[in-house]
Design a protein around this motif. Structure first.
Motif, PDB file in Angstrom:
ATOM      1  N   LYS A 168     -33.338 -11.912   3.142  1.00 33.08           N
ATOM      2  CA  LYS A 168     -33.474 -10.701   3.619  1.00 33.08           C
ATOM      3  C   LYS A 168     -32.080 -10.252   3.811  1.00 33.08           C
ATOM      4  N   ILE A 169     -31.472  -9.351   3.378  1.00 26.65           N
ATOM      5  CA  ILE A 169     -29.688  -8.815   3.931  1.00 26.65           C
ATOM      6  C   ILE A 169     -30.317  -8.095   4.760  1.00 26.65           C
ATOM      7  N   LYS A 170     -29.617  -7.942   5.931  1.00 26.28           N
ATOM      8  CA  LYS A 170     -29.516  -7.010   7.098  1.00 26.28           C
ATOM      9  C   LYS A 170     -28.764  -5.797   6.869  1.00 26.28           C
ATOM     10  N   THR A 171     -29.144  -4.374   7.459  1.00 25.89           N
ATOM     11  CA  THR A 171     -28.230  -3.521   6.566  1.00 25.89           C
ATOM     12  C   THR A 171     -29.339  -2.727   8.088  1.00 25.89           C
ATOM     13  N   GLY A 208     -32.786  -1.448   8.461  1.00 23.55           N
ATOM     14  CA  GLY A 208     -33.647  -2.269   8.422  1.00 23.55           C
ATOM     15  C   GLY A 208     -33.537  -3.363   7.296  1.00 23.55           C
ATOM     16  N   ASN A 209     -34.345  -4.439   6.856  1.00 19.06           N
ATOM     17  CA  ASN A 209     -34.116  -5.278   6.159  1.00 19.06           C
ATOM     18  C   ASN A 209     -34.141  -5.081   4.816  1.00 19.06           C
ATOM     19  N   GLY A 244     -39.268   2.645   3.560  1.00 15.58           N
ATOM     20  CA  GLY A 244     -39.189   3.818   2.791  1.00 15.58           C
ATOM     21  C   GLY A 244     -38.726   4.141   1.980  1.00 15.58           C
ATOM     22  N   LYS A 245     -38.588   3.360   1.491  1.00 14.02           N
ATOM     23  CA  LYS A 245     -38.165   4.016  -0.571  1.00 14.02           C
ATOM     24  C   LYS A 245     -39.519   2.916  -1.437  1.00 14.02           C
ATOM     25  N   GLY A 246     -39.608   2.085  -1.241  1.00 14.18           N
ATOM     26  CA  GLY A 246     -39.899   0.703  -1.787  1.00 14.18           C
ATOM     27  C   GLY A 246     -39.896   0.131  -2.673  1.00 14.18           C
ATOM     28  N   GLU A 247     -40.108  -0.626  -3.379  1.00 12.96           N
ATOM     29  CA  GLU A 247     -39.589  -1.606  -4.761  1.00 12.96           C
ATOM     30  C   GLU A 247     -38.399  -0.724  -5.660  1.00 12.96           C
ATOM     31  N   VAL A 248     -37.293  -1.171  -5.836  1.00 13.59           N
ATOM     32  CA  VAL A 248     -36.392  -1.173  -6.649  1.00 13.59           C
ATOM     33  C   VAL A 248     -36.080  -2.061  -7.821  1.00 13.59           C
ATOM     34  N   LYS A 249     -36.158  -2.221  -8.929  1.00 10.05           N
ATOM     35  CA  LYS A 249     -35.134  -2.926  -9.937  1.00 10.05           C
ATOM     36  C   LYS A 249     -33.587  -3.287  -9.500  1.00 10.05           C
ATOM     37  N   GLU A 265     -23.347  -4.335  -1.335  1.00  9.39           N
ATOM     38  CA  GLU A 265     -21.904  -3.902  -0.020  1.00  9.39           C
ATOM     39  C   GLU A 265     -23.001  -2.772   0.497  1.00  9.39           C
ATOM     40  N   VAL A 266     -23.466  -1.868  -0.629  1.00  6.78           N
ATOM     41  CA  VAL A 266     -23.284   0.463  -0.406  1.00  6.78           C
ATOM     42  C   VAL A 266     -24.816  -0.103   0.845  1.00  6.78           C
ATOM     43  N   VAL A 267     -26.149  -1.128   0.631  1.00  2.00           N
ATOM     44  CA  VAL A 267     -26.795  -0.980   1.657  1.00  2.00           C
ATOM     45  C   VAL A 267     -26.667  -1.404   3.244  1.00  2.00           C
TER      46      VAL A 267
END
Length: 378
Positions: free
Chosen positions: A242-245, A248-249, A268-273, A284-286
């Motif tokens: 899990k990456i805390k942002t 949300g995670n 809110g965006k689903g699964e991305v590659k 770093e961005v998220v």
């Protein structure tokens, strides 16, 4: 003195032979082993470094395979006696044919003893000085009475050896799920310990029918590519991380090793590659609350053609399979139409019968009414 590696016995034991001259690969030798005088096949000459490596091979009992403690070590020293003649090889082939008959008779003798053991194979030593019976069992077996019956029946020295389930497949020389002979039956010298962790690292489905060999244990080939997969996993985070942002995670849903990318679930965006080399930047961005956008073309899909993967014969087979399936679909459609036509015909016949029956009822009712009116007039 030159040292040669040799194979002897049906369980494919390994032995080291010392000889002054040259022994060609595949030559049949007469040697003296810990079991007695028998035939062996020369594999090739080995150096001191190879000899040390072979002597470090451990027995299957050290891996918890259930091998008997009094079993022959993986590598033993053999004493060279002579080169086998054509008569010796022919006699050995006669022994092999006779062993099939002895195995059947031994199984018949085993029935009245009611022992929890499974006879696997039989092997004669040279000149029939000793007869070996290989069996498997989940527990210790008291077979003393059975050995006496075998000695009385076959008139020679009898020795029973308990082997594990993996050695059973090695002796039987079965065919694996891949369609090829089992590795242990012709080239694998040692059973390596295999755990379910290796299966998970290769992203294989945990289906026992697909990851188990004919022995019921995990297939030995699971460890062939383990080092490559282990190195590939070192630079990836574990699935479920899990990456805390601030939004949300973000959860690492899985790893795609062929494309060297990660599947991350963003709320809110689903699964991305995410490509592996972009993961640090993505994290770093998220983490800073930004939004990550990955163009589809950034992820390099493997550029493979069907001609590169499958040979032409398999492609033709696939074409024939598709043609056969299309023909079967057409036949099913014709049968379905014929069935519908029959059902419509039956419905029409049934409807006509119903109309005829109703007409007859109405006519009979009118006849009765006319008869009643005539009676009233009289």
């Amino acid at each position: 003195m030159n040292k040669y590696l040799a194979i002897y016995g049906k369980p494919r034991y390994l032995g080291l032979v010392e000889y002054d001259g040259e022994i060609k690969k595949g030559s049949t030798l007469i040697v003296e082993s810990v079991r007695g005088e028998e035939l062996a096949v020369a594999v090739g000459e080995i150096n001191a470094e190879q000899e040390a490596a072979y002597r470090l091979l451990r027995n299957a009992s050290e891996h918890g395979d259930g091998m008997a403690k009094n079993s022959v070590p993986v590598v033993t020293d053999l004493t060279f006696m002579a080169f086998a003649s054509d008569d010796d090889i022919e006699t050995a082939e006669i022994y092999r044919a006779e062993e099939d008959r002895i195995l059947k008779e031994a199984k018949e003798l085993l029935t009245p003893h009611n022992l929890e053991m499974k006879l696997i194979d039989v092997e004669f030593l040279r000149a029939k000085r000793k007869l070996f019976f290989y069996f498997s069992s989940e527990q210790r077996v008291d077979f003393r009475a059975y050995v006496r019956d075998l000695a009385r029946e076959f008139k020679t020295r009898i020795e029973l050896r308990q082997v594990g389930v993996r050695d059973e497949a090695k002796i039987i020389r079965g065919v694996g799920p891949c369609g090829q002979p089992c590795c242990c039956s012709y080239w694998l010298n040692q059973f390596a310990p295999i755990c379910i962790k290796r299966v998970k690292e290769q992203n294989l489905a945990l289906n026992p029918a697909k990851i188990s060999g004919i022995c019921g244990r995990l297939m030995c080939c699971m460890c062939y590519e383990h080092e490559a997969y282990h190195e590939a996993w070192e630079e990836f985070p574990n699935p479920g991380t899990k990456i805390k942002t601030p939004n949300g995670n973000v959860i690492v849903a899985g790893i795609d090793l062929p494309t060297k990318s990660l599947r991350c679930f963003i709320v809110g965006k689903g699964e991305v590659k995410i490509p592996k080399d972009k993961f640090a930047e993505f994290k770093e961005v998220v983490t800073s609350g930004g939004e990550w956008v990955v163009p589809e073309e950034e992820i390099e899909e493997p550029d493979l053609k069907i001609q590169d993967i499958f040979p032409k014969c398999m492609q033709c087979a696939g074409h024939h399979e598709r043609a056969a399936s299309e023909q079967k679909r057409e036949e099913n459609a014709d049968q379905r139409m014929a069935r519908q036509t029959r059902n419509r015909g039956r419905a029409e016949i049934k409807r006509e019968k119903s109309i005829t029956r109703n007409t007859k009822i109405r006519l009979s009712a009118r006849g009765r009414m006319g008869f009643v009116k005539k009676l009233h007039k009289r």
